[in-house]
Every structure is written in structure tokens, then in C-alpha cells.
Scaffold this active site. Structure first.
Site, mmCIF file in Angstrom:
data_model
loop_
_atom_site.group_PDB
_atom_site.id
_atom_site.type_symbol
_atom_site.label_atom_id
_atom_site.label_comp_id
_atom_site.label_asym_id
_atom_site.label_seq_id
_atom_site.Cartn_x
_atom_site.Cartn_y
_atom_site.Cartn_z
ATOM 1 N N ARG A 1 0.813 -1.205 0.000
ATOM 2 C CA ARG A 1 0.000 0.000 0.000
ATOM 3 C C ARG A 1 0.847 1.255 0.000
ATOM 4 N NH1 ARG A 1 -4.344 -0.659 3.929
ATOM 5 N NH2 ARG A 1 -5.095 -1.643 2.035
ATOM 6 N N TYR A 2 1.877 1.243 0.803
ATOM 7 C CA TYR A 2 2.734 2.425 0.927
ATOM 8 C C TYR A 2 3.947 2.262 0.023
ATOM 9 C CZ TYR A 2 0.014 3.329 5.178
ATOM 10 O OH TYR A 2 -0.989 3.564 6.069
ATOM 11 N N ARG B 1 7.162 0.086 1.846
ATOM 12 C CA ARG B 1 7.020 -1.021 2.798
ATOM 13 C C ARG B 1 5.827 -1.897 2.447
ATOM 14 N NH1 ARG B 1 5.507 3.841 4.339
ATOM 15 N NH2 ARG B 1 3.880 4.291 5.838
ATOM 16 N N CYS C 1 -3.597 -17.796 14.469
ATOM 17 C CA CYS C 1 -3.212 -17.036 15.660
ATOM 18 C C CYS C 1 -3.356 -17.957 16.861
ATOM 19 C CB CYS C 1 -4.132 -15.841 15.864
ATOM 20 S SG CYS C 1 -3.937 -14.609 14.593
ATOM 21 N N CYS D 1 -8.807 -12.954 18.512
ATOM 22 C CA CYS D 1 -9.347 -11.780 19.188
ATOM 23 C C CYS D 1 -10.715 -11.481 18.598
ATOM 24 C CB CYS D 1 -8.430 -10.582 18.992
ATOM 25 S SG CYS D 1 -6.720 -10.974 19.367
ATOM 26 N N CYS E 1 -10.865 -8.728 15.922
ATOM 27 C CA CYS E 1 -9.861 -8.788 14.862
ATOM 28 C C CYS E 1 -10.370 -8.172 13.557
ATOM 29 C CB CYS E 1 -9.455 -10.228 14.587
ATOM 30 S SG CYS E 1 -8.186 -10.322 13.314
ATOM 31 N N ARG F 1 -8.917 -8.585 10.724
ATOM 32 C CA ARG F 1 -8.683 -9.518 9.612
ATOM 33 C C ARG F 1 -9.497 -10.786 9.785
ATOM 34 N NH1 ARG F 1 -2.641 -8.439 9.618
ATOM 35 N NH2 ARG F 1 -2.666 -6.367 8.738
ATOM 36 N N ASP G 1 -12.004 -0.568 13.044
ATOM 37 C CA ASP G 1 -12.489 -0.340 11.686
ATOM 38 C C ASP G 1 -13.783 -1.066 11.363
ATOM 39 O OD1 ASP G 1 -11.558 -2.818 10.940
ATOM 40 O OD2 ASP G 1 -9.530 -1.985 10.700
ATOM 41 N N ASP H 1 -7.751 3.955 10.062
ATOM 42 C CA ASP H 1 -7.286 3.274 8.858
ATOM 43 C C ASP H 1 -8.399 3.458 7.821
ATOM 44 O OD1 ASP H 1 -5.466 1.857 7.337
ATOM 45 O OD2 ASP H 1 -5.117 0.370 8.900
ATOM 46 N N LYS I 1 -3.331 4.685 7.013
ATOM 47 C CA LYS I 1 -3.583 5.247 8.335
ATOM 48 C C LYS I 1 -3.580 6.769 8.289
ATOM 49 C CE LYS I 1 -1.152 1.306 10.258
ATOM 50 N NZ LYS I 1 -0.778 0.702 8.957
HETATM 51 C C1 LIG Z 1 -0.056 -0.326 8.870
HETATM 52 C C2 LIG Z 1 0.416 -0.787 7.609
HETATM 53 C C3 LIG Z 1 1.759 -0.661 7.242
HETATM 54 C C4 LIG Z 1 2.802 -0.042 8.155
HETATM 55 O O1 LIG Z 1 2.534 1.259 8.463
HETATM 56 P P1 LIG Z 1 3.533 2.050 9.393
HETATM 57 O O2 LIG Z 1 2.876 3.363 9.568
HETATM 58 O O3 LIG Z 1 4.830 2.100 8.669
HETATM 59 O O4 LIG Z 1 3.664 1.285 10.669
HETATM 60 C C5 LIG Z 1 2.144 -1.112 6.002
HETATM 61 N N1 LIG Z 1 1.260 -1.653 5.146
HETATM 62 C C6 LIG Z 1 -0.041 -1.772 5.459
HETATM 63 C C7 LIG Z 1 -0.970 -2.368 4.457
HETATM 64 C C8 LIG Z 1 -0.496 -1.354 6.701
HETATM 65 O O5 LIG Z 1 -1.796 -1.498 7.012
HETATM 66 S S1 SF4 Z 2 -6.033 -9.155 16.278
HETATM 67 FE FE1 SF4 Z 2 -6.459 -10.769 14.719
HETATM 68 S S2 SF4 Z 2 -4.517 -11.133 13.714
HETATM 69 FE FE2 SF4 Z 2 -4.059 -10.062 15.645
HETATM 70 S S3 SF4 Z 2 -3.664 -11.700 17.142
HETATM 71 FE FE3 SF4 Z 2 -5.797 -11.156 17.299
HETATM 72 S S4 SF4 Z 2 -6.863 -12.607 15.935
HETATM 73 FE FE4 SF4 Z 2 -4.697 -12.639 15.379
#
Ligand SMILES: *Cc1c(COP(=O)(O)O)cnc(C)c1O
Ligand code: SF4
Length: 419
Positions: A118-119, A122, A131, A135, A138, A140, A299, A336, A343
Site C-alpha cells: 500500500r505504501y 514497505r 493465531c 481476538c 480482529c 482480519r 475499523d 485506517d 492510516k
Molecule cells: C499499517 C500498515 C503498514 C505499516 O505502516 P507504518 O505506519 O509504517 O507502521 C504497512 N502496510 C499496510 C498495508 C499497513 O496497514
Molecule cells: S487481532 Fe487478529 S490477527 Fe491479531 S492476534 Fe488477534 S486474531 Fe490474530
């Protein structure tokens, strides 16, 4: 120095006879995660209504709680902050029209399986869907805890190839799922391969194990991890009750291995949506050498609407931290952006007004002050070596406007442009 208590698992009848050796063995903890109602009922009291609800939720969403984390739960109190994070609630089945499966478009921004790019510099590298604990909040949950699987060998190869092919990627976030559910061997294989790529400068691991499975942070693990520096680890404490002797020791082992620790908290209704709880949390995190990094607005993933607070609550929390306690303890509160915008930091306004020369600012006490800007603000730049390479690289977004590369940015489907 504050001393933290160990979890007294022998007070829980179900675990009374567990040998200490087993209890402290992360694989034992992992094998014995609590996944069904019958076992859960041996640890905490569940009334009839709750039992009926849980049976229903468990048909749709899975539960997994490490014995260690289960022992942090209040046996009697339904709405305890630890319990809310681990025990499913009927509200997860509620349908909210604002919910999305993948609100952050992590799958859309995914060039190959397991990678979200995305960025500019990174990527997120999701090496597993597993996991130790699922959670309830979560983000995801569309993938985590649905199918137990690590990224396949083929997808791994594709992911590494993608990173190799993109020299602009200098920072890899190894995430999941929870990458520390991998054994040391497979985890090391990932790190070794990443370290073998010249342009990969830093590696970050995202793991909740220091909180929910602190036994995972073994001497062997940190000995292995420290071979891959510069390596960072971000974890996920949400409440001061999660800081115990075990989690403190886990963080100490990591920090002693020179791994800087950060924390990403999710703002959760009834768990930590309170300036006092957050202040205690961030201050205690510093005591265990974990630097508060982000607070996330919860989110729009499906099934977590009951955890959401207003964004305003997060701003109120920052207002109560900044200035009131050390800046070291103040995380950035971020939303986000739905649709993959990444973010976005949100905070109270400290800049009240501005003229040609003077800015009017206020501090945390409400003092209104001024800063007079210099008359000559132009730097005599163009001599230093650092920008020699940098200034010819293409910029993104608003930085492009500032550099004068573009005069304006506009949406691709602007109506008036089609006329
Ligand atoms: C949060 C995130 C990152 C890392 O973001 P930082 O601000 O560098 O910690 C990188 N990629 C994705 C898709 C993210 O959601
Ligand atoms: S928030 Fe989601 S990805 Fe993170 S530890 Fe908990 S269940 Fe796993």
C-alpha cells in the site's frame, strides 16, 4: 519499581494439575487453546442466556483462547476487559450495513497472495492465517481463524519474488495471523530469506504472543531473532490487566536482545475507551520497555460493530495524554481509511490561528501562545549529498504538490472533466 503478579493458574480447577513445565511450554498452551463451550465453562461462569448465545455464535465464528489468557479473565464478571476480547458475543452476528469484509482493501492492494503493498517503501507480509488466540475484535477476521493455514510454499516463493523485484521496498512487516505461531525453524527461514535481499533494510514482526502467549518468547527464539537485526517487534496490548509478570518477562527477553518493542492498541468500546485506562496502559507499557506506537480506531470489519467507539473518543484520549504524561508514552491515534487509504492521524487541534508572521497555538493546559516565524524562511539548500539521489525520485500525493511537480490532484472520475 512495580512488581507484577504471575497468573495463578492453579486456582483454576481445570488447570490445577498441569505441570509447571507444561504450563510454561508454549506448545502445550497452543495445543490446549480453549475452543469449545464445555471447556470454557470450566474456567469462567457462563449463564444460560450466554450459553445459548455462544452456541449460536460458535456456528459462525471460531473461538480460540490460550489457557494463559483465559486465566486473566474475571471468573464472574461478564463484561471484563479481558473476557470481552476472547469470549465471543452474540453481537458478532448482528448485521450492520456499514460493515465490510475487507474494509481496508487489503486484498485489493495485494499483488501476490500474502503481500499487501500500500505504501511506497514497505509491505505487509502475511505469512500465516493462524493465531494463538482469535481476538473478537480482529480486523482480519475475514481470513484469520477461518481456515487454519500458513502461506503455501508456492505463495511464499511468489511473495519473496515480488519483494526481490521491487527495490523500493525497504521495510517488511511480517504479520498474519500471528507469525510467532510458526516454529523457530520456519520463521527463521522467512527472516533469512528477507535478510538475503539487499534492499530490505528493516524487518518488523507483528505479534500478539507477548500478550496472549508470552511463553512463546523463549530464549531460543530471541537468540534466533537477534541474528536478523535491525529487527523490530510490535505487539498488541489493549488493557493494563494484560500486563503480568509473564508478559513483562517476555518483553524483557525481547528488549534484552536489542529488539525495540512497540504497541498497537485498538480502541474498543467497554474495553479501553477511557482516558484513565489508556493513560495507565501507556505508562505501564513504558515500564516494560514497550513504546506505545498507534491507537487504532476500530475499523469497519463485519461482526465487530459492538466494539466501535466514536472517533471523538480517541481524540479525547490523546487530549488527556499529550502534555499530561511523557511524549514517549503518547501514541498516534489513527483511522485506517476504508478503501485502502492507509492510516490517517487524527488529533485535537493545537494550532488555533495563523497570520503571515505569527501562529497562535495552545498547549495542553489551555495556555494560548504565539510563535513568530522568521522573515527569511528559505533554506540555502542544494549542497548536501543526501538529496542528490532523492530529489529526482518521483513523489506521491500531497508531497508532489508541495514540490511543485503538480498543481493539483483530482479524482479520476471527476464529472466536470467528462463534459
Ligand atoms: C499499517 C500498515 C503498514 C505499516 O505502516 P507504518 O505506519 O509504517 O507502521 C504497512 N502496510 C499496510 C498495508 C499497513 O496497514
Ligand atoms: S487481532 Fe487478529 S490477527 Fe491479531 S492476534 Fe488477534 S486474531 Fe490474530
Amino acid at each position: 519499581m512495580k512488581e507484577y503478579d504471575s497468573v495463578n493458574y492453579r486456582d483454576v480447577p481445570l488447570f490445577r494439575d498441569v505441570a509447571e513445565e507444561d504450563w510454561n511450554d508454549w506448545k502445550w498452551q497452543f495445543r490446549n487453546t480453549i475452543r469449545d463451550l464445555d471447556t470454557l465453562e470450566k474456567i469462567i461462569r457462563i449463564d444460560e442466556d450466554e450459553e445459548r448465545d455462544l452456541e449460536r455464535v460458535l456456528q459462525t465464528f471460531r473461538m480460540s483462547i490460550t489457557p494463559y489468557y483465559a486465566c486473566l479473565m474475571d471468573r464472574e464478571y461478564k463484561r471484563g476487559s479481558v473476557r470481552l476480547q476472547g469470549v465471543p458475543s452474540i453481537e458478532e452476528l448482528a448485521y450492520d450495513p456499514d460493515d465490510h469484509e475487507d474494509p481496508l482493501d487489503e486484498d485489493v492492494d495485494s499483488p501476490v497472495p500474502g503481500i499487501t503493498h500500500r505504501y511506497p517503501d514497505r509491505v505487509l507480509f502475511m505469512v500465516t492465517r493462524i493465531c494463538s488466540m482469535y481476538c473478537r475484535h480482529c480486523t482480519r477476521r475475514r481470513m484469520v481463524g477461518v481456515q487454519d493455514e500458513h502461506l503455501s510454499t508456492r505463495s511464499m516463493d511468489q511473495a519473496f519474488a515480488y519483494i526481490e523485484d521491487h527495490p523500493e521496498i525497504r521495510d517488511i512487516l511480517v504479520s498474519g495471523g500471528d507469525p510467532l505461531v510458526l516454529d523457530d525453524g520456519p520463521l527463521e527461514a522467512v527472516l533469512k530469506r528477507l535478510r538475503g535481499i539487499d534492499h530490505v533494510e528493516i524487518i518488523r514482526i507483528g505479534s500478539r504472543t507477548p500478550v496472549v502467549l508470552p511463553q512463546r518468547i523463549t530464549g531460543d527464539l530471541v537468540t534466533m531473532l537477534r541474528r536478523y537485526h535491525p529487527l523490530y517487534l510490535n505487539t498488541h496490548f489493549n488493557h493494563p490487566a494484560e500486563i503480568t509478570r509473564e508478559s513483562r518477562d517476555a518483553c524483557a527477553r525481547l528488549a534484552d536482545a536489542g529488539i525495540p518493542l512497540g504497541n498497537q492498541t485498538v480502541l474498543l468500546r467497554d474495553v479501553n475507551d477511557c482516558p484513565y485506562i489508556m493513560k495507565k496502559l501507556v505508562q505501564e507499557l513504558l515500564m516494560i520497555r514497550v513504546k506505545p506506537y498507534y491507537i487504532y480506531q476500530c475499523d469497519l470489519s463485519r461482526g465487530i460493530a459492538h466494539f466501535r467507539t466514536s472517533i471523538t473518543k480517541g481524540m479525547e484520549i490523546i487530549e488527556n495524554l499529550r502534555g499530561h504524561t511523557t511524549g514517549m508514552a503518547v501514541p498516534t491515534f489513527v483511522v485506517d481509511a476504508p478503501g485502502g487509504g492507509g492510516k490517517i492521524p487524527v488529533m485535537p487541534n493545537y494550532l488555533l490561528s495563523q497570520g503571515d508572521r505569527r501562529l497562535v497555538l495552545r498547549n495542553y493546559e489551555g495556555v494560548i501562545t504565539t510563535y513568530t516565524q522568521p522573515e527569511n524562511v528559505f533554506s540555502d539548500c542544494g549542497h548536501c549529498r543526501i538529496c542528490e539521489d532523492e530529489r529526482y525520485k518521483p513523489l506521491d500525493g500531497v508531497a508532489k504538490l508541495l514540490a511543485g511537480e503538480k498543481l493539483y490532484l483530482e479524482p479520476a472520475d471527476l464529472k466536470r472533466r467528462r463534459r
